[in-house]
Design a protein around this motif. Structure first.
Motif, PDB file in Angstrom:
ATOM      1  N   SER A 129       0.870  -1.168   0.000  1.00  0.00           N
ATOM      2  CA  SER A 129       0.000   0.000   0.000  1.00  0.00           C
ATOM      3  C   SER A 129       0.904   1.214   0.000  1.00  0.00           C
ATOM      4  O   SER A 129       2.080   1.117   0.330  1.00  0.00           O
ATOM      5  CB  SER A 129      -0.904   0.002   1.234  1.00  0.00           C
ATOM      6  OG  SER A 129      -0.103   0.061   2.387  1.00  0.00           O
ATOM      7  N   THR A 146     -11.465   2.017   4.864  1.00  0.00           N
ATOM      8  CA  THR A 146     -11.248   0.628   4.461  1.00  0.00           C
ATOM      9  C   THR A 146     -11.381   0.449   2.953  1.00  0.00           C
ATOM     10  O   THR A 146     -10.580  -0.226   2.323  1.00  0.00           O
ATOM     11  CB  THR A 146     -12.275  -0.279   5.164  1.00  0.00           C
ATOM     12  OG1 THR A 146     -12.342   0.119   6.520  1.00  0.00           O
ATOM     13  CG2 THR A 146     -11.871  -1.731   5.078  1.00  0.00           C
ATOM     14  N   TYR A 202      -8.539   1.742   1.139  1.00  0.00           N
ATOM     15  CA  TYR A 202      -7.380   0.897   1.396  1.00  0.00           C
ATOM     16  C   TYR A 202      -7.394  -0.316   0.467  1.00  0.00           C
ATOM     17  O   TYR A 202      -6.378  -0.684  -0.113  1.00  0.00           O
ATOM     18  CB  TYR A 202      -7.366   0.450   2.863  1.00  0.00           C
ATOM     19  CG  TYR A 202      -6.173  -0.395   3.216  1.00  0.00           C
ATOM     20  CD1 TYR A 202      -4.909   0.174   3.303  1.00  0.00           C
ATOM     21  CD2 TYR A 202      -6.304  -1.764   3.436  1.00  0.00           C
ATOM     22  CE1 TYR A 202      -3.808  -0.591   3.608  1.00  0.00           C
ATOM     23  CE2 TYR A 202      -5.204  -2.534   3.742  1.00  0.00           C
ATOM     24  CZ  TYR A 202      -3.957  -1.948   3.826  1.00  0.00           C
ATOM     25  OH  TYR A 202      -2.853  -2.710   4.129  1.00  0.00           O
ATOM     26  N   ILE A 203      -8.586  -0.899   0.309  1.00  0.00           N
ATOM     27  CA  ILE A 203      -8.701  -2.066  -0.577  1.00  0.00           C
ATOM     28  C   ILE A 203      -8.297  -1.684  -2.004  1.00  0.00           C
ATOM     29  O   ILE A 203      -7.541  -2.398  -2.662  1.00  0.00           O
ATOM     30  CB  ILE A 203     -10.135  -2.639  -0.529  1.00  0.00           C
ATOM     31  CG1 ILE A 203     -10.390  -3.240   0.860  1.00  0.00           C
ATOM     32  CG2 ILE A 203     -10.346  -3.688  -1.614  1.00  0.00           C
ATOM     33  CD1 ILE A 203     -11.812  -3.649   1.122  1.00  0.00           C
TER      34      ILE A 203
END
Lengths: 566, 324
Positions: free
Chosen positions: B169, B177, B180-181
């Motif tokens: 990342s 979230t 982030y994915i």
């Protein structure tokens, strides 16, 4: 005055000097100058006493600096943990100096500057140093930083740090009040002030580390409660360290940055690409000439070799002085005369590294400029070998030597070993290069004295007492210990000079002792110094106030800021 | 059920063998972990070296160390990292997810794309597409993974900077979230492709051969004669049967994928077990290295058992009870 040797101008190795001028508000500059002059005058008048007034922290609000933003540092160095009190090395030092404050900073002129210590005073007899701490400093858990913590930190480093010479003479630390610590010494110790800067003396909380657990493996080493400008958010071993601004840092308004992320990258070329792509902002400890040259021409990037004077990393060729024919000084000198240092620096390293002639780095005021440089002279080399009684055989070979090198640093080590294989036959010495698959293998060979010649990279660590003595003291010939006197060199006069210099508080007399030491060891050559390791930092040129002191990024980055955020 | 238990018991035996063999093999390498730790510290005295050896039990005879290690492993304790002074299990668990993600993504990419390419090629075995697949397969299989990785990085992260260079990342990342994915997905593309390409080739060739075989079978001819649409014939009737050998190979490839991941993780700085293993070798961090080997052996054993089960699921003729 020995300490005033003009080395800051005499540092011709800055390849790109795009480093910005320090941006600080007027009041602080004034205060800083007063402090500087004050310290110089004191050094001049009485070398034993130096008291420096700190710039009042309240005045350090900057009008023209826009605080905020985050910085990504990439490095191949994975720290074991984040507590520099029990761990040396650059891997721990970079995050460690952001998390922990030291008592002093050292500027680019090798002058101590106030940090957690607002002032310090060395007693006339050199046997005690009184430290006054800044007011209102707190650890990251809010507890006040007191003189008790200073005492605890010094004792912890003295008893646990691998550099035992740093605080060995400290017999006690008295704490008359919360902000005053008096360091008692069993003998004068001129290296003390430097040993209180950078990563060498982090001030650690006694209420955390003093709980009776073994500090070497203390759980808080990986989850520290610090005293510096940034507090730890996350430590993911071998992968990433995330730091965030500590709101109650003792210098008001600092640090400017909100966040520092140190990303551990195993592949050096990925780091270069990441910097170019803007995924990273700072890439320190670059040594490969190809990368340095490439990044120098990179758009929006600046490259500097400032900030590595403190560690003073030397690339050298070491001799096993206990093994024939290398036990003969003339043979060692012949080899030195046969090596073309200019070729190594300019051709092998494409001009990114600088020559290093003696055991103390040339940017250090203690360096002796008059040491024998061993400029290339094949005739002299041949004559020395003849004189030593090594006649060439029918093939022109006098004898064969093996050369080892530290694995993993091709350009600095392996390439020079390969160069010796082609160069030394010119004076009748055949060379076999012996590769080691990894550091442990090499380290075992060298520390058990199983070698003829080896390339090596060794750090000065600021004061000779810390990083230079270990290579030359006969008392430090210790089998099984790497970076001790593995050359097994022994000279009574050298031992004497080093012991005297370690306790000589007068800068001029100290310099004279080290001058003689440098003359002897460059004459007798247990080690042939080749070049300064060309450590460079590449960074986004929109970053202001990149650390320029002798410790570079191994000192607090509280002043670094974004001139313009990416 | 009996079958499953038997497989599991065998797996445990295999693991025990792997652990003992690894333990002894690692110690054959020259170099002393205490010297590495001391080296990291910038050198240390003999007393310090001795105390490091004592702290980690390195001063005891090798077989005693093995005995202690085995009894700890049985109790679920993989020991502490010499280097990081942390429980090995913590280090491995933090790296397990990224490796599984990478391996699964590569496997999925290789199977789906490989089978698709193979099927397409099988429809005209002598056609251009078939030849194209053969070339791609050979090149993908023959090129060293680190080379492929570097080339893809230079192409898609440097010349056309559309994908990130390194990591799982972005170091700058801060967000929710979902973001982030997405961030991880972007970082996953290059490593998964690099790792997948090697296996893509094999699946494509396998699928092509199996499909050519199946498409010539009587029941396919029957289906076509009944007037079933061609796409249905290919993807339902034929592929279902052609997929069996692919499943078998997929399971067997698991071990290779994990060893391939080691290189890919190093090139892309992917924070998985492969990088941890690589770094641990250099640090002579025996407990971590043994732990990683233990976990990867376990993953391979598990993958094989799962393959077996899915094989039986795809072909009801195979009796899962082991006796027919």
């Amino acid at each position: 005055m020995a300490y005033k040797t003009n080395f800051s101008e005499g540092c011709p190795f800055v390849t790109v000097s795009q480093a910005k001028q320090k941006q600080t508000p007027g009041t602080v500059i004034e205060m800083g100058n007063i402090a500087m002059k004050f310290s110089r005058r004191l050094l001049l008048n009485s070398a034993l006493a130096a008291t420096i007034l700190a710039a009042a922290p309240a005045l350090s609000h900057a009008q023209d600096i826009e605080p905020g933003g985050s910085v990504v540092v990439v490095s191949t160095q994975a720290p074991r943990h984040l507590n520099p009190a029990v761990q040396s090395g650059i891997a721990t030092a970079v995050p460690g100096t952001q998390i922990f404050a030291s008592l002093l900073k050292y500027d680019e002129n090798w002058q101590p500057q106030p940090y957690l210590a607002e002032s310090w005073d060395v007693a006339e007899d050199g046997l005690s140093v009184t430290i006054t701490l800044v007011e209102g400093a707190t650890f990251h858990d809010g507890e006040p930083i007191t003189s008790e913590d200073v005492r605890f930190s010094i004792m912890t480093v003295r008893d646990n740090h691998p550099f035992q010479t740093m605080f060995e003479p400290v017999s006690d630390v008295e704490t008359p009040d919360e902000r005053t610590a008096v360091i008692k010494l069993s003998k004068p110790h001129p290296a003390l002030l430097l040993a209180m800067s950078g990563a060498l003396l982090p001030i650690i909380p006694e209420h955390v580390y003093g709980d009776g657990q073994d500090v070497q493996v203390h759980p808080a080493n990986s989850a520290p409660v610090g005293s510096g400008p940034f507090r730890l958010v996350e430590f993911d071993p071998g992968r990433q360290i995330t730091l965030e601004r500590y709101e109650d840092f003792f210098i008001e308004g600092r640090p400017y940055l909100d966040r520092i992320v140190i990303r551990i990258v195993s592949d050096p070329s990925s780091m270069v690409l990441a910097l170019e792509a803007g995924e990273a902002d700072i890439l320190p400890f670059l040594t490969a000439s190809q990368d340095i040259r490439r990044l120098e021409s990179g758009e929006g990037l600046a490259v500097t070799n400032r900030g590595y004077e403190g560690i003073g990393a030397i690339n050298w060729l070491a001799f096993n002085t206990n093994k024939a024919p290398l036990d003969d000084i003339r043979v060692r000198q012949a080899i030195a005369y046969a090596i073309d240092r200019d070729f190594i620096v300019n051709a092998l390293h494409r001009g990114v590294s600088a020559p290093q002639r003696g055991p103390i780095v040339e940017s250090n005021p203690l360096f002796n400029e008059n040491v024998e440089a061993y400029d290339l002279d094949l005739e002299k080399a041949t004559a020395l070998l003849d004189e030593a009684g090594h006649a060439p055989d029918a093939n022109g070979t006098r004898f064969t030597l093996t050369v080892d090198y530290l694995p993993g640093t091709g350009e600095q080590q392996q390439n020079i070993a390969e160069y010796l294989r082609s160069q030394l036959p010119k004076i009748g010495i055949a060379v076999e290069v012996r590769a080691s698959p990894d550091f442990p293998t090499w380290s075992q060979r060298i520390s058990s004295f199983d070698f003829d010649l080896t390339m090596d990279m060794v750090f000065n660590w600021g004061d000779p007492v810390i990083g230079v003595h270990r290579t030359y003291l006969s008392s430090n010939i210790r089998e099984g210990v790497i970076w001790s006197n593995t050359q097994q060199y022994s000279n009574d006069r050298v031992d004497e000079l080093l012991e005297e210099a370690a306790v000589e508080n007068d800068p001029e007399r100290r310099k004279a002792l080290y001058d003689e030491f440098q003359t002897i060891v460059t004459d007798e050559l247990p080690v042939y110094n080749i070049n300064l390791i060309p450590y460079h930092t590449a960074y986004d040129e929109r970053l202001g106030n990149m650390p320029e002191g002798i410790w570079g990024l191994m000192q607090s980055m509280d002043e670094v800021y974004w001139i313009e955020q990416p | 059920m009996v079958y499953l238990l038997r497989r599991l018991a065998f797996g445990v035996l295999l693991l025990a063998g792997v652990v003992i063999l690894n333990f002894l093999l690692i110690r054959l390498a020259p170099g002393d972990p205490a010297a590495v730790i001391a080296g990291e510290m910038g050198g240390a005295s003999q007393e310090v070296l001795a105390s490091i050896r004592e702290r980690y039990g390195l001063d005891k005879p090798l077989l005693v160390q093995l005995g202690i290690y085995l009894s700890n492993v049985v109790r679920g304790d993989l020991g502490e990292s010499y280097f990081f002074n942390r429980p090995v299990i913590d280090l491995i668990l933090s790296r397990l997810g990224p490796t599984i993600l990478l391996v699964m993504a590569a496997q999925l990419l290789a199977i789906v794309l490989g089978v698709f390419m193979g099927v397409l090629a099988s429809l005209k075995p002598q056609g251009f597409l078939s030849g194209f697949v053969a070339v791609i397969s050979t090149v993908g299989y023959a090129a060293p993974v680190f080379w492929t990785g570097m080339m893809l990085t230079i192409l898609f992260a440097s010349i056309f900077p559309i994908l990130p260079v390194e990591g799982m990342s972005s170091a700058r990342f801060r967000g929710g979230t979902f973001d982030y994915i997405l961030n991880v997905a972007r970082h996953l593309i290059l490593p998964a492709t690099t790792l997948g390409i090697i296996f893509l080739a094999q699946y494509a060739r396998l699928a092509r051969a199996a499909m050519i075989d199946v498409l010539g079978a009587d029941y396919v001819r029957t289906a076509r004669a009944k007037g079933v649409p061609e796409s249905r014939v290919v993807f339902k009737h034929a592929l279902r049967n052609a997929v069996l050998p692919i499943l078998t190979v997929a399971g067997l490839q698991f071990g290779n994928l994990i060893s391939g991941a080691l290189l890919v993780e190093t090139v892309f700085n992917w924070p998985g077990m492969g990088r941890l293993a690589f770094d641990s070798i250099l640090r002579r961090d025996y407990p971590v290295l043994l732990g990683v080997l233990f976990f990867s052996a376990m993953m391979v054993v598990l993958a094989n058992i799962l393959t077996d089960l899915s094989y039986r699921l795809a072909d009801p003729r195979i009796n899962t009870e082991g006796r027919s």
